[in-house]
Scaffold this active site. Structure first.
Site, PDB file in Angstrom:
ATOM      1  N   HIS A  44      72.687  55.823  12.103  1.00 53.67           N
ATOM      2  CA  HIS A  44      71.720  56.096  11.029  1.00 53.67           C
ATOM      3  C   HIS A  44      71.617  57.597  10.751  1.00 53.67           C
ATOM      4  O   HIS A  44      72.236  58.404  11.425  1.00 53.67           O
ATOM      5  CB  HIS A  44      70.359  55.494  11.365  1.00 53.67           C
ATOM      6  N   THR A  47      74.181  60.437   6.687  1.00 48.48           N
ATOM      7  CA  THR A  47      75.450  61.145   6.459  1.00 48.48           C
ATOM      8  C   THR A  47      76.203  61.451   7.749  1.00 48.48           C
ATOM      9  O   THR A  47      75.597  61.645   8.807  1.00 48.48           O
ATOM     10  CB  THR A  47      75.168  62.494   5.749  1.00 48.48           C
ATOM     11  N   ARG A  48      77.526  61.505   7.652  1.00 51.08           N
ATOM     12  CA  ARG A  48      78.384  61.933   8.749  1.00 51.08           C
ATOM     13  C   ARG A  48      79.472  62.837   8.171  1.00 51.08           C
ATOM     14  O   ARG A  48      79.969  62.582   7.072  1.00 51.08           O
ATOM     15  CB  ARG A  48      79.068  60.729   9.421  1.00 51.08           C
ATOM     16  N   LYS A 262      70.456  69.431   6.274  1.00 56.75           N
ATOM     17  CA  LYS A 262      70.346  68.624   7.507  1.00 56.75           C
ATOM     18  C   LYS A 262      71.110  69.333   8.624  1.00 56.75           C
ATOM     19  O   LYS A 262      72.253  69.762   8.417  1.00 56.75           O
ATOM     20  CB  LYS A 262      70.934  67.236   7.242  1.00 56.75           C
ATOM     21  N   HIS A 266      75.267  69.523  18.518  1.00 53.08           N
ATOM     22  CA  HIS A 266      76.225  68.551  19.041  1.00 53.08           C
ATOM     23  C   HIS A 266      76.231  68.494  20.571  1.00 53.08           C
ATOM     24  O   HIS A 266      76.288  67.419  21.161  1.00 53.08           O
ATOM     25  CB  HIS A 266      77.619  68.892  18.515  1.00 53.08           C
ATOM     26  N   CYS A 311      68.743  59.804  17.610  1.00 56.68           N
ATOM     27  CA  CYS A 311      69.899  58.907  17.509  1.00 56.68           C
ATOM     28  C   CYS A 311      70.578  58.941  18.880  1.00 56.68           C
ATOM     29  O   CYS A 311      70.139  59.691  19.756  1.00 56.68           O
ATOM     30  CB  CYS A 311      70.819  59.472  16.418  1.00 56.68           C
ATOM     31  N   LYS A 344      83.604  59.093  11.535  1.00 54.64           N
ATOM     32  CA  LYS A 344      84.672  59.350  10.560  1.00 54.64           C
ATOM     33  C   LYS A 344      85.898  58.473  10.808  1.00 54.64           C
ATOM     34  O   LYS A 344      86.655  58.187   9.898  1.00 54.64           O
ATOM     35  CB  LYS A 344      85.057  60.827  10.562  1.00 54.64           C
TER      36      LYS A 344
END
Ligand SMILES: Cc1cc2nc3c(=O)[nH]c(=O)nc-3n(C[C@H](O)[C@H](O)[C@H](O)COP(=O)(O)OP(=O)(O)OC[C@H]3O[C@@H](n4cnc5c(N)ncnc54)[C@H](O)[C@@H]3O)c2cc1C
Length: 375
Positions: A44, A47-48, A262, A266, A311, A344
């Protein structure tokens, strides 16, 4: 009921696999603990990033180029906007492994990539402040995937090709025999000739039923949207980005349809049990400070937090994926451990799982993602 293939976990990878199997004429049952796309797993947040010159290693490039083609096919078949070509800017010190690997991947596969000095980056995108000892590489052909739209598209198309989806149904037991599997939820028991396990952060809980434990760690991750000057940061002008800094690895998105900039971090994050409720964004002090410190340094005109979310990543020790057949059962395929960079690829991984079960062979080399590398 008896099926050709049962897919446990119809998220990013599983839903794609279900579509390619159904399109090949297989009778498929997709089972998911929630109603995908949903807010409880790893897919969710709207966007990625998709980038092809790959900072994590050139071995990913054939898989991501296959994925690129499949995302284009999905957009066409579903008539949905899945990809937005914003370009992706990668920034870091010239000796950063990520930057070096981005450049060498581009060279190995003749991918378009503009290597830029700090000053040139700032001139082109005045919303950024880049230290002069940083370098950047801009990949103009890459961009942003609409992750939840993509899963919706695969779901609709899979069902149109005859796949059955069982949402809000958690698999509680599996029995495996030489040529058959039996899968149980609280309500139903179903059989199939073959099985895919693509259960994201819950993969080990499912694989335990198949006497397999993989080195997987679910991790709590946060990301947030910040109010941003549309003239500088809108998606028509500003790219998606990854920054490899001494403080950590950050990634983000331009303001798409005025949603704000956004941003996420990482690296890092706390390991968690995916069955326990996750602390919401903001409950830990570092949720916000991690992001605002980065913005302060590199995006000095972006300040106001709009809202944030949590997430899950599922980490492997080498942060490489696991895409393989079960070591003891050739009719069970597994995809797990996407370590925060798997979306991706999910179109291509879904297709590869489908090919593995149908013909025993995938279109792309999956050997970098084999289970036996952990032996
Ligand atoms: C904040 C964040 C940002 C990210 N950014 C990027 C990015 O920019 N680019 C990128 O490429 N990747 C990115 N990723 C990573 C990417 O989103 C994940 O790698 C990918 O979504 C993982 O897909 P999956 O299919 O393994 O998991 P999921 O999509 O979570 O699917 C797993 C599914 O299995 C189901 N399930 C689990 N157990 C059971 C059970 N027992 N019975 C039935 N169903 C079950 C779950 O309900 C779920 O739907 C990001 C991830 C996060 C969290």
């Amino acid at each position: 009921m008896h099926y050709d293939v049962i897919v446990i976990g119809a998220g990013s990878v599983g839903m794609a696999a279900g579509y390619y199997l159904a399109k090949s004429g297989k009778n498929v049952l997709l089972i998911d603990a929630f109603d995908p796309p949903h807010q409880s797993g790893s897919h969710h947040g709207e966007t990625r990033i998709i980038r092809y010159a790959y900072g994590e290693g050139a071995e990913y490039v054939p898989l991501v180029l296959e994925a690129k083609q499949l995302w284009e096919d999905l957009a066409e078949a579903s008539d949905k906007k899945i990809f937005m070509q914003t370009g992706v800017l990668n920034v870091g010190k010239p000796d950063s492994d990520f930057i070096r690997s981005t450049i060498s991947s581009a060279n190995d596969y003749a991918l378009p990539l503009e290597v830029m000095e700090a000053e040139a980056i700032q001139q082109r995108w005045p919303g950024l402040t880049i230290p002069e000892y940083f370098t950047g590489c801009f990949e103009p052909t890459s961009g942003v995937l609409a992750c939840e739209e993509a899963i919706k598209a695969y779901r609709e198309l899979a069902e149109r090709h005859g796949a059955t989806l069982l949402p809000n149904s958690k698999v509680s037991d599996i029995e495996v025999k030489e040529h058959e599997v039996t899968v149980k939820t609280a309500e139903v028991t179903c059989q199939a000739n073959a099985l895919i396990v693509s259960a994201g952060a819950w993969s080990n809980e499912v694989l335990e039923r198949l006497d397999l434990e993989l080195p997987l760690t679910p991790v709590r991750k946060t990301f947030a949207w910040f109010d941003a000057d549309e003239e500088q940061y809108n998606h028509q002008l500003f790219p998606a980005f990854s920054f490899d800094t001494d403080a950590g690895m950050y990634y983000g998105f331009p303001s798409i349809n005025q949603a704000g900039l956004k941003l996420g971090r990482h690296d890092g994050g706390e390991s968690i049990d995916p069955n326990q409720s996750i602390q919401p964004f903001g409950e830990k002090l570092e949720d916000q400070t991690d992001l605002t410190q980065f913005l302060h340094q590199y995006f000095p005109n972006v300040h106001e937090l709009n809202y944030g979310k949590t997430c899950m990543y599922t980490q492997t020790p080498d942060e490489k994926f696991i895409i393989d057949l079960h070591p003891s059962y050739s009719h069970v395929a597994i995809a797990a451990g996407f370590s925060g960079h798997g979306f991706k690829f999910s179109s291509a991984v879904g297709k590869a799982l489908s090919d593995l079960l149908i013909s025993g062979k995938a279109n792309v080399d999956l050997s970098p993602f084999a289970i036996n590398r952990f032996n």
